[in-house]
Design an enzyme around this catalytic site. Structure first.
Site, PDB file in Angstrom:
ATOM      1  N   ASP A 123       0.804  -1.192  -0.029  1.00  0.00           N
ATOM      2  CA  ASP A 123       0.010   0.119  -0.106  1.00  0.00           C
ATOM      3  C   ASP A 123       0.820   1.214   0.085  1.00  0.00           C
ATOM      4  O   ASP A 123       0.568   2.347   0.672  1.00  0.00           O
ATOM      5  CB  ASP A 123      -0.906  -0.010   1.087  1.00  0.00           C
ATOM      6  CG  ASP A 123      -1.721  -1.239   1.379  1.00  0.00           C
ATOM      7  OD1 ASP A 123      -2.254  -1.815   0.215  1.00  0.00           O
ATOM      8  OD2 ASP A 123      -1.627  -1.989   2.333  1.00  0.00           O
ATOM      9  N   HIS A 127      -4.402  -1.926  -6.450  1.00  0.00           N
ATOM     10  CA  HIS A 127      -3.848  -0.870  -7.223  1.00  0.00           C
ATOM     11  C   HIS A 127      -4.739   0.280  -7.354  1.00  0.00           C
ATOM     12  O   HIS A 127      -5.763  -0.056  -8.293  1.00  0.00           O
ATOM     13  CB  HIS A 127      -2.859  -1.264  -8.382  1.00  0.00           C
ATOM     14  CG  HIS A 127      -1.831  -2.080  -7.994  1.00  0.00           C
ATOM     15  ND1 HIS A 127      -0.777  -2.393  -8.697  1.00  0.00           N
ATOM     16  CD2 HIS A 127      -1.077  -2.076  -6.625  1.00  0.00           C
ATOM     17  CE1 HIS A 127       0.312  -2.916  -8.000  1.00  0.00           C
ATOM     18  NE2 HIS A 127      -0.037  -2.762  -6.803  1.00  0.00           N
TER      19      HIS A 127
HETATM   20  P1  IMP Z   1      -2.465 -13.154   1.776  1.00  0.00           P
HETATM   21  O1  IMP Z   1      -1.539 -12.505   0.568  1.00  0.00           O
HETATM   22  O2  IMP Z   1      -3.936 -12.934   1.395  1.00  0.00           O
HETATM   23  O3  IMP Z   1      -2.172 -14.476   1.935  1.00  0.00           O
HETATM   24  O4  IMP Z   1      -2.320 -12.251   3.179  1.00  0.00           O
HETATM   25  C1  IMP Z   1      -0.936 -12.590   3.636  1.00  0.00           C
HETATM   26  C2  IMP Z   1      -0.727 -11.244   4.554  1.00  0.00           C
HETATM   27  O5  IMP Z   1      -0.249 -10.197   3.373  1.00  0.00           O
HETATM   28  C3  IMP Z   1      -1.757 -10.558   5.277  1.00  0.00           C
HETATM   29  O6  IMP Z   1      -1.282  -9.703   6.262  1.00  0.00           O
HETATM   30  C4  IMP Z   1      -2.226  -9.491   3.985  1.00  0.00           C
HETATM   31  O7  IMP Z   1      -2.977  -8.361   5.047  1.00  0.00           O
HETATM   32  C5  IMP Z   1      -1.004  -8.980   3.432  1.00  0.00           C
HETATM   33  N1  IMP Z   1      -0.998  -8.661   2.281  1.00  0.00           N
HETATM   34  C6  IMP Z   1      -1.243  -9.388   1.017  1.00  0.00           C
HETATM   35  N2  IMP Z   1      -1.305  -8.421  -0.112  1.00  0.00           N
HETATM   36  C7  IMP Z   1      -1.191  -7.266   0.294  1.00  0.00           C
HETATM   37  C8  IMP Z   1      -1.301  -6.012  -0.394  1.00  0.00           C
HETATM   38  O8  IMP Z   1      -1.669  -5.941  -1.456  1.00  0.00           O
HETATM   39  N3  IMP Z   1      -0.947  -4.978   0.606  1.00  0.00           N
HETATM   40  C9  IMP Z   1      -0.872  -4.743   1.748  1.00  0.00           C
HETATM   41  N4  IMP Z   1      -0.895  -6.187   2.290  1.00  0.00           N
HETATM   42  C10 IMP Z   1      -1.019  -7.340   1.701  1.00  0.00           C
END
Ligand code: IMP
Length: 427
Positions: free
Chosen positions: A13, A41
């Site tokens: 982010d 995005h």
């Molecule tokens: P997952 O990718 O859904 O398995 O989530 C794993 C961790 O990565 C969690 O803490 C999510 O909040 C974080 N996360 C995954 N994608 C993003 C992103 O695009 N921005 C910020 N955090 C992310």
């Protein structure tokens, strides 16, 4: 010929979408190489706001080829919805290509994501706080070699065969491990066969496309998703995603060698945020944290969750500079900090034994023993949104930027002063 990799330096982010969109205007090929629709995005074009999850940011430019690389996990339902939304807004998406090797997120992946998170929360009170999009379980199937790939999705006979085995294995996990309800595999096949028919026209060999484009002298942009501290190896494991959002992941997730990369730009914010669980040394729990959240609009693009906020952490940035081989930094949202008073920057961590740590710790145990060492910097005031050169910025803001550069050991070549695509300073 030139190629650039854009990566997030913090926990995601950071406003990568905006930097990518600015650079995508000049790119012939834009590539997503890791993650899936856990990413979000935001791209602002004049008064139009586009929230992209799977489509590469260059999709708005019909002459830019947009590749979803082999390292991406694709939820076909979400992708088709995104394409359909874009079509309604007169964006054709005819410039889209999807690598045949990209793994497909199946309904059991989403189900297992949820069940596993619930199980962890119940057992230990701590889960990852995933986005619930099935990302981890999909990469798990890829690693244990039972994944369904784009190639299979687009060939009903392959899809049927694979659903029988991989679907059954996942159903057994759902039922026997977590006590959940198994999925109707015939219904899954019918649903996904239809997705495959619709997406088949986008199937391509991304490695060949990228190699040829670069060698033909085209401009190639690798669009990062997530960020350094969410990397499965170099992030705050286990509070990470299941892929490689660092610069090396761009090569692996596309199928080209590191010699093809000319520059690596790390995107960050003038402060730090994090969504989900896990350590965050400079987190602010007071009113100031709330102020930064509201002023910076720090709510998740994908899940709407409020983001945790904190001070700029130079320890994290130096880690990002090293593991990504950054050649430049792009730091966004200097406007958000304007007028909030004295600023703090974390220059190092202090351990309970009094020792000072300059490099980001390897383990969470070490990190938990660290408290930030802060340097105070005079705050700046005024409206930055119309500044277009470094010299136009208030002097105290310039001083803050120069100090960040010194502490990170990397030049800040792009400075964000507002949400709009034009609200940026190139040095
Ligand atoms: P997952 O990718 O859904 O398995 O989530 C794993 C961790 O990565 C969690 O803490 C999510 O909040 C974080 N996360 C995954 N994608 C993003 C992103 O695009 N921005 C910020 N955090 C992310």
């Amino acid at each position: 010929m030139s190629s650039s990799v854009i990566v997030g330096t913090q926990w995601g982010d950071e406003g990568k979408g905006k930097i990518i969109d600015i650079m995508a205007k000049k790119a012939d090929l834009v590539i997503r190489s890791s993650g899936g629709n856990n990413a979000g995005h935001t791209v602002v074009h004049g008064n139009d706001v586009y929230k992209l999850h799977l489509l590469p940011s260059g999709i708005l430019y019909p002459n830019t080829t947009c590749l979803v690389g082999s390292g991406v996990v694709v939820d076909p339902k979400v992708l088709l919805e995104e394409i359909s939304e874009m079509n309604k807004r007169n964006v054709t998406c005819d410039n889209l290509k999807i690598d045949s090797r990209a793994d497909i997120i199946m309904p059991w992946h989403r189900e297992l994501d949820r069940l596993e998170e619930d199980f962890k929360a119940k057992q230990s009170g701590v889960n990852v706080g995933t986005t619930g999009r099935g990302i981890g379980p999909c990469y798990t199937d890829k690693a244990r070699r039972i994944g369904i790939r784009m190639y299979d999705l687009c060939r009903p006979e392959c899809l049927k065969k694979l659903i029988k085995t991989t679907g059954e294995i996942n159903n057994l996990m759902i039922e026997k491990v977590y006590g959940g309800k198994p999925l109707d595999l015939d219904a899954v096949y019918e649903e996904y066969k239809a997705y495959g028919e619709k997406l088949a026209k986008y199937e391509a060999d991304g490695s060949v496309i990228t190699f040829e484009a670069y060698n033909e002298g085209k401009t190639v942009l690798f669009e990062g998703a997530q960020a350094t501290l969410l990397d499965i190896d170099f992030g705050t494991y286990p509070f990470v995603t299941s892929s490689h959002p660092i610069a090396g992941g761009a090569c692996i997730g596309t199928g080209v060698g590191p010699k093809l990369i000319d520059e690596v730009i790390g995107v960050g914010k003038s402060y730090t945020t994090r969504v989900g669980n896990g350590p965050f040394p400079t987190e602010l729990f007071d009113e100031l944290g709330e102020t930064i959240r509201n002023r910076g609009g720090e709510f998740g693009t994908t899940t709407g969750r409020p983001r945790r906020t904190g001070w700029f952490d130079a320890v994290i940035m130096r880690h990002a500079v090293r593991v990504n081989g950054l050649t430049a930094l792009a730091i966004n949202k200097f406007d958000t900090l304007s007028g909030i008073g004295t600023l703090k920057v974390c220059t190092a961590y202090k351990k309970s034994d009094g020792s000072v740590v300059k490099d980001f710790p390897v383990t969470l145990e070490e990190l938990a023993d660290c408290t930030p060492v802060y340097e105070e910097i005079e705050g700046y005031e005024g409206d930055l949104s119309n500044c277009r050169t470094f010299e136009e910025l208030p002097e105290k803001c310039r001083r803050y930027i120069s100090r960040l550069e010194e502490l990170c050991g990397c030049p800040i070549k792009i400075i964000g002063v507002g949400a709009g695509n034009d609200q940026v300073i190139f040095r």
